[in-house]
Design a protein around this motif. Structure first.
Motif, PDB file in Angstrom:
ATOM      1  N   ASN A   1      10.513  -5.590   7.597  1.00  0.00           N
ATOM      2  CA  ASN A   1       9.609  -5.230   8.678  1.00  0.00           C
ATOM      3  C   ASN A   1       9.963  -5.970   9.959  1.00  0.00           C
ATOM      4  OD1 ASN A   1       7.276  -4.655  10.243  1.00  0.00           O
ATOM      5  ND2 ASN A   1       6.232  -6.418   9.370  1.00  0.00           N
ATOM      6  N   HIS A   2      10.234  -7.252   9.842  1.00  0.00           N
ATOM      7  CA  HIS A   2      10.490  -8.071  11.022  1.00  0.00           C
ATOM      8  C   HIS A   2      11.972  -8.151  11.373  1.00  0.00           C
ATOM      9  CE1 HIS A   2       6.405  -9.688  11.700  1.00  0.00           C
ATOM     10  NE2 HIS A   2       6.266  -9.440  10.406  1.00  0.00           N
ATOM     11  N   SER A   3      12.793  -7.369  10.724  1.00  0.00           N
ATOM     12  CA  SER A   3      14.224  -7.362  11.028  1.00  0.00           C
ATOM     13  C   SER A   3      14.678  -6.049  11.634  1.00  0.00           C
ATOM     14  CB  SER A   3      15.033  -7.629   9.750  1.00  0.00           C
ATOM     15  OG  SER A   3      14.664  -8.857   9.160  1.00  0.00           O
ATOM     16  N   THR A   4      13.801  -5.063  11.706  1.00  0.00           N
ATOM     17  CA  THR A   4      14.180  -3.731  12.167  1.00  0.00           C
ATOM     18  C   THR A   4      13.233  -3.266  13.262  1.00  0.00           C
ATOM     19  OG1 THR A   4      12.827  -2.744  10.414  1.00  0.00           O
ATOM     20  CG2 THR A   4      15.163  -3.057   9.948  1.00  0.00           C
ATOM     21  N   PRO A   5      13.681  -2.356  14.110  1.00  0.00           N
ATOM     22  CA  PRO A   5      12.793  -1.810  15.141  1.00  0.00           C
ATOM     23  C   PRO A   5      11.739  -0.888  14.538  1.00  0.00           C
ATOM     24  CG  PRO A   5      14.904  -0.678  15.180  1.00  0.00           C
ATOM     25  CD  PRO A   5      15.052  -1.815  14.207  1.00  0.00           C
ATOM     26  N   ASP A   6      10.701  -0.641  15.308  1.00  0.00           N
ATOM     27  CA  ASP A   6       9.621   0.226  14.860  1.00  0.00           C
ATOM     28  C   ASP A   6      10.031   1.678  15.102  1.00  0.00           C
ATOM     29  OD1 ASP A   6       7.332   1.432  14.125  1.00  0.00           O
ATOM     30  OD2 ASP A   6       6.072   0.632  15.728  1.00  0.00           O
ATOM     31  N   LEU A   7      10.375   2.386  14.041  1.00  0.00           N
ATOM     32  CA  LEU A   7      10.812   3.776  14.147  1.00  0.00           C
ATOM     33  C   LEU A   7       9.720   4.764  13.746  1.00  0.00           C
ATOM     34  CD1 LEU A   7      14.426   3.494  12.654  1.00  0.00           C
ATOM     35  CD2 LEU A   7      13.675   3.242  15.035  1.00  0.00           C
ATOM     36  N   TYR A   8       8.565   4.252  13.341  1.00  0.00           N
ATOM     37  CA  TYR A   8       7.474   5.154  12.949  1.00  0.00           C
ATOM     38  C   TYR A   8       6.151   4.432  13.234  1.00  0.00           C
ATOM     39  CZ  TYR A   8       5.687   9.252  10.470  1.00  0.00           C
ATOM     40  OH  TYR A   8       5.087  10.450  10.154  1.00  0.00           O
ATOM     41  N   GLU A   9       5.676   4.563  14.444  1.00  0.00           N
ATOM     42  CA  GLU A   9       4.458   3.882  14.842  1.00  0.00           C
ATOM     43  C   GLU A   9       3.239   4.505  14.172  1.00  0.00           C
ATOM     44  OE1 GLU A   9       4.089   3.808  19.026  1.00  0.00           O
ATOM     45  OE2 GLU A   9       5.979   2.742  19.379  1.00  0.00           O
ATOM     46  N   LYS A  10       2.289   3.653  13.842  1.00  0.00           N
ATOM     47  CA  LYS A  10       0.987   4.060  13.308  1.00  0.00           C
ATOM     48  C   LYS A  10       1.123   4.936  12.063  1.00  0.00           C
ATOM     49  CE  LYS A  10      -1.257   3.830  17.832  1.00  0.00           C
ATOM     50  NZ  LYS A  10      -2.054   4.557  18.856  1.00  0.00           N
ATOM     51  N   ASN A  11       2.064   4.598  11.201  1.00  0.00           N
ATOM     52  CA  ASN A  11       2.185   5.360   9.960  1.00  0.00           C
ATOM     53  C   ASN A  11       1.108   4.909   8.983  1.00  0.00           C
ATOM     54  OD1 ASN A  11       3.440   3.262   7.955  1.00  0.00           O
ATOM     55  ND2 ASN A  11       4.614   3.030   9.861  1.00  0.00           N
ATOM     56  N   ALA A  12       0.837   5.756   8.007  1.00  0.00           N
ATOM     57  CA  ALA A  12      -0.246   5.486   7.047  1.00  0.00           C
ATOM     58  C   ALA A  12       0.195   4.576   5.915  1.00  0.00           C
ATOM     59  CB  ALA A  12      -0.755   6.816   6.474  1.00  0.00           C
ATOM     60  N   HIS A  13       1.492   4.400   5.732  1.00  0.00           N
ATOM     61  CA  HIS A  13       1.967   3.626   4.584  1.00  0.00           C
ATOM     62  C   HIS A  13       1.559   2.166   4.656  1.00  0.00           C
ATOM     63  CE1 HIS A  13       4.453   2.525   1.215  1.00  0.00           C
ATOM     64  NE2 HIS A  13       5.190   1.703   1.951  1.00  0.00           N
ATOM     65  N   HIS A  14       1.584   1.609   5.849  1.00  0.00           N
ATOM     66  CA  HIS A  14       1.340   0.173   5.987  1.00  0.00           C
ATOM     67  C   HIS A  14      -0.088  -0.231   5.648  1.00  0.00           C
ATOM     68  CE1 HIS A  14       4.882   0.320   9.060  1.00  0.00           C
ATOM     69  NE2 HIS A  14       5.257   0.522   7.816  1.00  0.00           N
ATOM     70  N   PRO A  15      -1.096   0.307   6.329  1.00  0.00           N
ATOM     71  CA  PRO A  15      -2.465  -0.112   5.960  1.00  0.00           C
ATOM     72  C   PRO A  15      -2.829   0.276   4.535  1.00  0.00           C
ATOM     73  CG  PRO A  15      -2.509   1.736   7.497  1.00  0.00           C
ATOM     74  CD  PRO A  15      -1.097   1.262   7.453  1.00  0.00           C
ATOM     75  N   LEU A  16      -2.350   1.446   4.078  1.00  0.00           N
ATOM     76  CA  LEU A  16      -2.659   1.868   2.717  1.00  0.00           C
ATOM     77  C   LEU A  16      -2.075   0.897   1.698  1.00  0.00           C
ATOM     78  CD1 LEU A  16      -3.901   4.033   0.876  1.00  0.00           C
ATOM     79  CD2 LEU A  16      -1.694   5.235   0.953  1.00  0.00           C
ATOM     80  N   GLY A  17      -0.867   0.415   1.957  1.00  0.00           N
ATOM     81  CA  GLY A  17      -0.241  -0.518   1.036  1.00  0.00           C
ATOM     82  C   GLY A  17      -1.008  -1.816   0.906  1.00  0.00           C
ATOM     83  N   TRP A  18      -1.452  -2.352   2.040  1.00  0.00           N
ATOM     84  CA  TRP A  18      -2.214  -3.600   1.975  1.00  0.00           C
ATOM     85  C   TRP A  18      -3.551  -3.398   1.266  1.00  0.00           C
ATOM     86  CZ3 TRP A  18       0.346  -7.793   2.598  1.00  0.00           C
ATOM     87  CH2 TRP A  18       1.432  -7.846   3.477  1.00  0.00           C
ATOM     88  N   ILE A  19      -4.185  -2.286   1.526  1.00  0.00           N
ATOM     89  CA  ILE A  19      -5.481  -2.026   0.880  1.00  0.00           C
ATOM     90  C   ILE A  19      -5.303  -1.923  -0.635  1.00  0.00           C
ATOM     91  CG2 ILE A  19      -7.308  -0.308   0.626  1.00  0.00           C
ATOM     92  CD1 ILE A  19      -6.959   0.314   3.608  1.00  0.00           C
ATOM     93  N   ILE A  20      -4.279  -1.195  -1.059  1.00  0.00           N
ATOM     94  CA  ILE A  20      -4.072  -1.000  -2.498  1.00  0.00           C
ATOM     95  C   ILE A  20      -3.719  -2.313  -3.177  1.00  0.00           C
ATOM     96  CG2 ILE A  20      -2.622   0.160  -4.204  1.00  0.00           C
ATOM     97  CD1 ILE A  20      -2.391   2.493  -2.281  1.00  0.00           C
ATOM     98  N   SER A  21      -2.886  -3.120  -2.536  1.00  0.00           N
ATOM     99  CA  SER A  21      -2.544  -4.423  -3.119  1.00  0.00           C
ATOM    100  C   SER A  21      -3.777  -5.309  -3.238  1.00  0.00           C
ATOM    101  CB  SER A  21      -1.477  -5.114  -2.271  1.00  0.00           C
ATOM    102  OG  SER A  21      -0.256  -4.396  -2.314  1.00  0.00           O
ATOM    103  N   SER A  22      -4.667  -5.231  -2.260  1.00  0.00           N
ATOM    104  CA  SER A  22      -5.918  -5.992  -2.342  1.00  0.00           C
ATOM    105  C   SER A  22      -6.777  -5.493  -3.488  1.00  0.00           C
ATOM    106  CB  SER A  22      -6.686  -5.887  -1.018  1.00  0.00           C
ATOM    107  OG  SER A  22      -5.917  -6.361   0.061  1.00  0.00           O
ATOM    108  N   VAL A  23      -6.763  -4.189  -3.726  1.00  0.00           N
ATOM    109  CA  VAL A  23      -7.544  -3.623  -4.828  1.00  0.00           C
ATOM    110  C   VAL A  23      -7.012  -4.122  -6.172  1.00  0.00           C
ATOM    111  CG1 VAL A  23      -8.130  -1.474  -6.029  1.00  0.00           C
ATOM    112  CG2 VAL A  23      -8.324  -1.604  -3.549  1.00  0.00           C
ATOM    113  N   THR A  24      -5.699  -4.246  -6.296  1.00  0.00           N
ATOM    114  CA  THR A  24      -5.138  -4.764  -7.549  1.00  0.00           C
ATOM    115  C   THR A  24      -5.554  -6.208  -7.792  1.00  0.00           C
ATOM    116  OG1 THR A  24      -3.071  -5.441  -6.464  1.00  0.00           O
ATOM    117  CG2 THR A  24      -3.153  -3.217  -7.382  1.00  0.00           C
ATOM    118  N   VAL A  25      -5.645  -7.003  -6.717  1.00  0.00           N
ATOM    119  CA  VAL A  25      -6.125  -8.385  -6.862  1.00  0.00           C
ATOM    120  C   VAL A  25      -7.569  -8.382  -7.361  1.00  0.00           C
ATOM    121  CG1 VAL A  25      -6.650 -10.511  -5.613  1.00  0.00           C
ATOM    122  CG2 VAL A  25      -4.530  -9.278  -5.128  1.00  0.00           C
ATOM    123  N   LEU A  26      -8.387  -7.494  -6.801  1.00  0.00           N
ATOM    124  CA  LEU A  26      -9.780  -7.390  -7.236  1.00  0.00           C
ATOM    125  C   LEU A  26      -9.862  -6.983  -8.702  1.00  0.00           C
ATOM    126  CD1 LEU A  26     -12.707  -7.581  -6.175  1.00  0.00           C
ATOM    127  CD2 LEU A  26     -12.580  -5.130  -5.679  1.00  0.00           C
TER     128      LEU A  26
END
Length: 579
Positions: A118-143
């Motif tokens: 993420n921090h090594s490449t330019p932003d080629l897809y702004e405001k995509n759904a994958h990023h927030p969805l991924g964090w939410i799902i990972s948080s759900v697995t912790v729960l």
């Protein structure tokens, strides 16, 4: 593995998974793996997303090792590790928490590699759904893991309770008679949707402090008290600080109401985690390929949602073949009656009714949504075709539900019953046929077969798109033929057992549905463009999909076998403990 080591490893795994979360918050960027630096800019493609070969991470060619590591680790975590972990949790296996520890370790490493990319490449897809969805799902697995630790601790305290609190052998024998069906090899419960063994209510396993035995003179028995306090000295984690914390706060939460809520939440998460992971994979594929930009998001959403439904429909069909949902009579078996299964299970409608309902619901909800990709413009022949398909689903699903209605079936038998009332000399003649005990409803398969025929002849703007639509349309047609063969076999010889009949034609049906759903997903306008622009053809996609389908279905059978092994192991351990 000792309980203390399990929980310590669980804590370490959760911390590993949380590292990218902490690091990611410093940038204000949210993303699961394929995140991008929002400070960098890149050329924006046109509204249709196809002008001038817009940049994508697939074409970037930088730091490919990190993104490939991210993809590989996420596949291992969510496809290889998580399904067995879920089924071990359903089976209340002793290996449940170690499997979750392994999942969080692999998932955390996958998130870390994605964070680096993420921090090594330019932003080629702004405001995509994958990023927030991924964090939410990972948080759900912790729960989910937190709930699992609570349940495991409650089970531990229950096992360490005084012997007089444990059920007697006589009561266990009586319970096993009432639960004969669930205690045999199929062993499925409502809360695991037919995927697992009988699981006790969380409130039943909550530790409650035993009453202190009294001596004949009314004084406390010192020997008995020392025996009761012995489990307290050993502790869940060896009586360390964490164990004392859990003893103090978890036991306070171990009320019947709290345990019921936590157990229900855990069961719900176990049902949706794989679906959420599937959604994360789909959005990751879209982000990596740089597709679904502008109005093309409607086409991608339609194909991915509808194709994904058929994909999971195929997995569900294979599960039914293996015996899942047998307590509902969905495994081409005789539905068990009360008290073998809870009474509410005897009221669950047939699988064909559920299929017809889903088909009807799709038609009813999509009639007015087929023109969203081109609002305000003239209706094209393709738009009329799509709307006609929704009408077909509405009518076909409604017809299927009416066929499954017992109320309507009784009314259709009215004329015969009235004649039978006047002559009851031959009792067997007036009994319902054995085929009435199962559903032989061809409407769901017929609707899908018609859909396959129409899509095979659906006009497309390119040869690749035409071939891809023809391929998944043919697969849906083959599914309908296989389902017809199933009904023919069951009509000639109706099932007589509570166990799954396992008609071999359903293996073909599940394979066609799963592969056809994947082909459906990748036949959208944007994905076809990506296939053509990268020098691929329809047969390449078809062969890759067939190989992937075989692996997925084989892994599903292995996961069910792991669950069955875990159930038998825990049942044998419980029997030895009682003896």
């Amino acid at each position: 593995m000792r309980a203390g080591g399990i929980v310590v490893a669980t804590t370490a795994a959760l911390l590993v998974g949380a590292l990218p979360l902490v690091a990611g918050h410093g940038d204000g960027d949210m993303g699961m793996g394929m995140g991008m630096d929002m400070d960098m800019s890149s050329p924006s493609p046109s509204a249709d997303g196809h002008a001038g070969q817009p940049e994508s991470y697939f074409r970037l060619g930088q730091y490919t090792g990190w993104i490939l590591a991210h993809i590989a680790l996420m596949v291992i975590a969510w496809v290889v590790v998580l399904p067995p972990a879920l089924l071990l949790s359903v089976a209340r296996s002793r290996y449940n928490l170690p499997a979750q520890v392994l999942f969080h370790i692999v998932n955390g490493l996958g998130m870390f590699t994605g964070f680096v990319y993420n921090h090594s490449t330019p932003d080629l897809y702004e405001k995509n759904a994958h990023h927030p969805l991924g964090w939410i799902i990972s948080s759900v697995t912790v729960l989910w893991t937190i709930f699992s630790v609570f349940t495991a601790y409650s089970d531990y305290r229950s096992r360490r309770a005084a012997p007089e609190q444990r059920p007697s052998l006589a009561s266990m024998a009586q319970y096993s008679v009432l639960q004969q069906y669930n205690e045999q090899e199929s062993m499925r419960l409502s809360r695991d949707s037919g995927l697992g063994s009988s699981r006790q209510n969380s409130s039943d396993s909550v530790y409650q402090k035993p009453k202190e035995p009294q001596s004949p003179t009314g004084e406390q028995d010192d020997n008995s008290d020392s025996d009761i306090e012995e489990p307290e000295r050993s502790g869940f984690l060896g009586n360390n600080g964490i164990d004392r914390f859990m003893s103090r706060y978890v036991q306070r939460m171990s009320t019947p109401r709290a345990s019921t809520i936590i157990g229900g939440a855990q069961a719900f998460l176990e049902k949706v985690l794989l679906l959420l992971g599937f959604a994360a994979f789909c959005t990751g594929f879209i982000t990596y390929g740089g597709i679904a930009r502008g109005v093309q998001v409607f086409s991608i959403a339609a194909h991915f949602v509808k194709g994904g439904i058929f994909f999971w429909y195929g997995l569900l069909t294979l599960g039914r073949w293996m015996g899942a949902f047998g307590e509902f009579g969905w495994a081409w078996n005789i539905r068990p009656d009360y008290p073998v299964v809870p009474q509410w299970k005897t009221r669950i409608p047939s699988a064909e009714f559920i299929e017809s309902f889903v088909i009807w619901l799709y038609g009813a909800s999509n009639v007015f949504l087929e023109h969203l990709d081109n609002p305000g413009a003239e209706w094209t022949p393709q738009t009329f075709e799509h709307v006609s398909i929704t009408v077909l689903f509405f009518g076909g699903g409604l017809l299927g539900m009416l066929i499954e209605s017992k109320w309507i079936r009784e009314f259709m038998n009215t004329g015969v019953v009235r004649v039978g009332d006047t002559a009851v000399t031959e009792e067997d003649v007036w009994q319902e046929p054995k085929t009435y005990n199962l559903s032989l409803n061809p409407m769901p398969a017929l609707v899908i077969m018609i859909l396959g025929i129409m899509m095979s002849a659906h006009h497309q703007n390119s040869m690749v798109s035409t071939m891809m639509h023809s391929q998944w349309g043919t697969l849906f047609f083959a599914f309908a033929v296989a389902r017809a063969a199933t009904y023919l076999l069951l009509y000639l010889k109706p099932p007589t057992s509570h166990f799954s009949a396992r008609p071999p034609s359903e293996l073909v049906a599940s394979f066609c549905l799963t592969s056809g759903g994947l082909m459906f997903m990748v036949s959208a306008h944007d994905t076809v463009w990506a296939v053509e622009s990268n020098g691929l053809d329809a047969m390449t996609i078809f062969t890759v999909t067939m190989g992937l389908t075989g692996i997925v279905l084989a892994w599903e059978i292995v996961c069910f076998a792991i669950k069955g092994w875990a159930v038998r192991r825990e049942r044998a351990g419980a029997g030895n403990a009682l003896l």
